[in-house]
Scaffold this motif. Sequence first.
Motif, PDB file in Angstrom:
ATOM      1  N   GLU A 204       6.372  -0.413   8.419  1.00 47.25           N
ATOM      2  CA  GLU A 204       6.960   0.766   7.768  1.00 47.25           C
ATOM      3  C   GLU A 204       6.290   0.891   6.409  1.00 47.25           C
ATOM      4  N   ASN A 205       5.579   1.972   6.176  1.00 48.20           N
ATOM      5  CA  ASN A 205       4.732   2.129   5.003  1.00 48.20           C
ATOM      6  C   ASN A 205       5.566   2.534   3.776  1.00 48.20           C
ATOM      7  N   ALA A 206       5.694   1.585   2.843  1.00 47.62           N
ATOM      8  CA  ALA A 206       6.501   1.853   1.648  1.00 47.62           C
ATOM      9  C   ALA A 206       5.879   2.942   0.780  1.00 47.62           C
ATOM     10  N   ILE A 207       4.562   3.052   0.769  1.00 54.44           N
ATOM     11  CA  ILE A 207       3.920   4.100  -0.035  1.00 54.44           C
ATOM     12  C   ILE A 207       4.245   5.470   0.531  1.00 54.44           C
ATOM     13  N   TYR A 208       4.314   5.597   1.857  1.00 59.89           N
ATOM     14  CA  TYR A 208       4.713   6.879   2.434  1.00 59.89           C
ATOM     15  C   TYR A 208       6.135   7.240   2.011  1.00 59.89           C
ATOM     16  N   ARG A 209       7.029   6.248   2.057  1.00 59.98           N
ATOM     17  CA  ARG A 209       8.418   6.513   1.639  1.00 59.98           C
ATOM     18  C   ARG A 209       8.460   6.895   0.153  1.00 59.98           C
ATOM     19  N   ALA A 210       7.675   6.197  -0.653  1.00 57.52           N
ATOM     20  CA  ALA A 210       7.623   6.548  -2.072  1.00 57.52           C
ATOM     21  C   ALA A 210       7.058   7.947  -2.266  1.00 57.52           C
ATOM     22  N   THR A 239       5.380   9.317 -13.678  1.00 60.05           N
ATOM     23  CA  THR A 239       4.362   8.893 -14.644  1.00 60.05           C
ATOM     24  C   THR A 239       3.587   7.648 -14.227  1.00 60.05           C
ATOM     25  N   GLU A 240       4.122   6.856 -13.296  1.00 61.61           N
ATOM     26  CA  GLU A 240       3.415   5.670 -12.836  1.00 61.61           C
ATOM     27  C   GLU A 240       3.737   5.418 -11.370  1.00 61.61           C
ATOM     28  N   ILE A 241       2.800   4.780 -10.651  1.00 58.95           N
ATOM     29  CA  ILE A 241       3.053   4.361  -9.272  1.00 58.95           C
ATOM     30  C   ILE A 241       2.326   3.048  -9.032  1.00 58.95           C
ATOM     31  N   ASP A 242       2.995   2.116  -8.340  1.00 58.03           N
ATOM     32  CA  ASP A 242       2.429   0.797  -8.100  1.00 58.03           C
ATOM     33  C   ASP A 242       2.862   0.329  -6.719  1.00 58.03           C
ATOM     34  N   GLY A 243       1.913   0.140  -5.815  1.00 61.60           N
ATOM     35  CA  GLY A 243       2.257  -0.303  -4.469  1.00 61.60           C
ATOM     36  C   GLY A 243       1.075  -0.850  -3.718  1.00 61.60           C
ATOM     37  N   GLY A 244       1.367  -1.625  -2.688  1.00 61.93           N
ATOM     38  CA  GLY A 244       0.316  -2.195  -1.869  1.00 61.93           C
ATOM     39  C   GLY A 244      -0.173  -3.528  -2.368  1.00 61.93           C
ATOM     40  N   SER A 245      -0.707  -4.343  -1.442  1.00 57.46           N
ATOM     41  CA  SER A 245      -1.193  -5.677  -1.795  1.00 57.46           C
ATOM     42  C   SER A 245      -2.640  -5.919  -1.389  1.00 57.46           C
ATOM     43  N   ALA A 246      -3.119  -5.188  -0.420  1.00 64.35           N
ATOM     44  CA  ALA A 246      -4.498  -5.372   0.042  1.00 64.35           C
ATOM     45  C   ALA A 246      -4.925  -4.158   0.842  1.00 64.35           C
ATOM     46  N   TRP A 247      -6.247  -3.981   0.990  1.00 63.98           N
ATOM     47  CA  TRP A 247      -6.766  -2.787   1.661  1.00 63.98           C
ATOM     48  C   TRP A 247      -6.436  -2.766   3.145  1.00 63.98           C
ATOM     49  N   ASN A 248      -6.138  -3.932   3.723  1.00 59.03           N
ATOM     50  CA  ASN A 248      -5.899  -3.984   5.171  1.00 59.03           C
ATOM     51  C   ASN A 248      -4.462  -4.340   5.530  1.00 59.03           C
ATOM     52  N   VAL A 249      -3.536  -4.103   4.605  1.00 55.59           N
ATOM     53  CA  VAL A 249      -2.117  -4.423   4.837  1.00 55.59           C
ATOM     54  C   VAL A 249      -1.267  -3.182   4.629  1.00 55.59           C
ATOM     55  N   ILE A 250      -0.413  -2.868   5.627  1.00 55.02           N
ATOM     56  CA  ILE A 250       0.580  -1.800   5.444  1.00 55.02           C
ATOM     57  C   ILE A 250       1.533  -2.254   4.344  1.00 55.02           C
ATOM     58  N   PRO A 251       1.673  -1.478   3.264  1.00 52.72           N
ATOM     59  CA  PRO A 251       2.454  -1.951   2.113  1.00 52.72           C
ATOM     60  C   PRO A 251       3.942  -2.045   2.400  1.00 52.72           C
TER      61      PRO A 251
END
Length: 373
Positions: A204-210, A239-251
């Motif tokens: 479940e992609n947290a960046i999509y939810r964000a 004003t800011e966004i921070d998410g994800g851990s790696a290029w090949n991981v669904i955050p």
Amino acid sequence: MHVADLTRELVSIPSHEDEAAAGDYIEEWLREHTDSAVFRDEHGNVFARKGPGVDSAGDSVARDGAGGASLALAGHHDVVPPDESQVDDDGAYRVEQRDGRLYGRGAADMKGAVAAAMLSFRDATDLDCELVFVSFVAEESGCLGSTAAIDDGFAPDYAVVGEGSTGYSAEGVTDVAVAHKGRRGSTIEATGTAAHASEVESGENAIYRASDAVDVVRDLSFPSTTVMGHEVRGSVAVTEIDGGSAWNVIPESCAVTVDERTVPGERASIERVEAIDGVEWTVDQDLPPMACEDEAFADLVLDAATATQDGAPEHVVKPHATDAGNLAGAGTDCVVVGPAQPGEAHTADESVSIDVLERCVAIYRDVASEVAR
């Protein structure tokens, strides 16, 4: 003592990490130069009182508002960190005077206004109200000093807060701010389920939810109200966004920062984002707005401002949060009147006009002499 000299003394004292030395100076000056009850609370806020019904016992200064109308001349003696150019080799703040201005960290925000309030407090006589001088700590950290004082029971009937109000209606004119915006800073936290990026359906992609939450914020109407005929319009912005851990991981997590400029009585409905699965909303800071509800008091201060200058001051709205928001929330009718102009504070060349400092001394003194007459 001239207001420029007192301002110079205050500005030279470092107070971005520890306000104690500046508070010591203010307290000692008040004890030496005024016939008043002086009090330093446990938070570091400095108070002085005089007028009808005020005795010499300093232990009640921050708590007892009884005995007729009370007026506070309010400021703060902490500052934001200085630029390297504003500090001498010995650690003291550098203060320079040229072209009718004082340059140095805190000259505009707001030790110049504190100095003006100290002198006008000293000189105010024949009072019909209880007059209070107060310089708060930790305003730059979120108005923490005024919050603590109010929690302890400090709530004067009226207050003139010496934050900048000069140059709003016209260059060099010291206006009277009857309202200002607040700031609500918050964080939207979206959570999901991590998975390998080659197996999108497994997570479940947290960046999509964000991103869905950001769309909600983008569509919100800005809060708006009217104070004494002046529109006060807020804003809401991601004003800011921070998410994800790696290029090949669904955050599995993503955080979004939201800055809202609030107005009296209205808030944006940011809580709507919590209707999205996996999204929570948390308020991190809530500095309240201010609106003066006593038009007669606002007019009295405007009359005092008009009498001290050639320009034609007006009732205006200030965009920045100040200690006046906390005081207004405690039931105090506030206005903001001070020497700083937009763009003068928090800069490497921060400065304040000496002529306008002198003007503020007269305004504060005249307001004190007229309240409750």
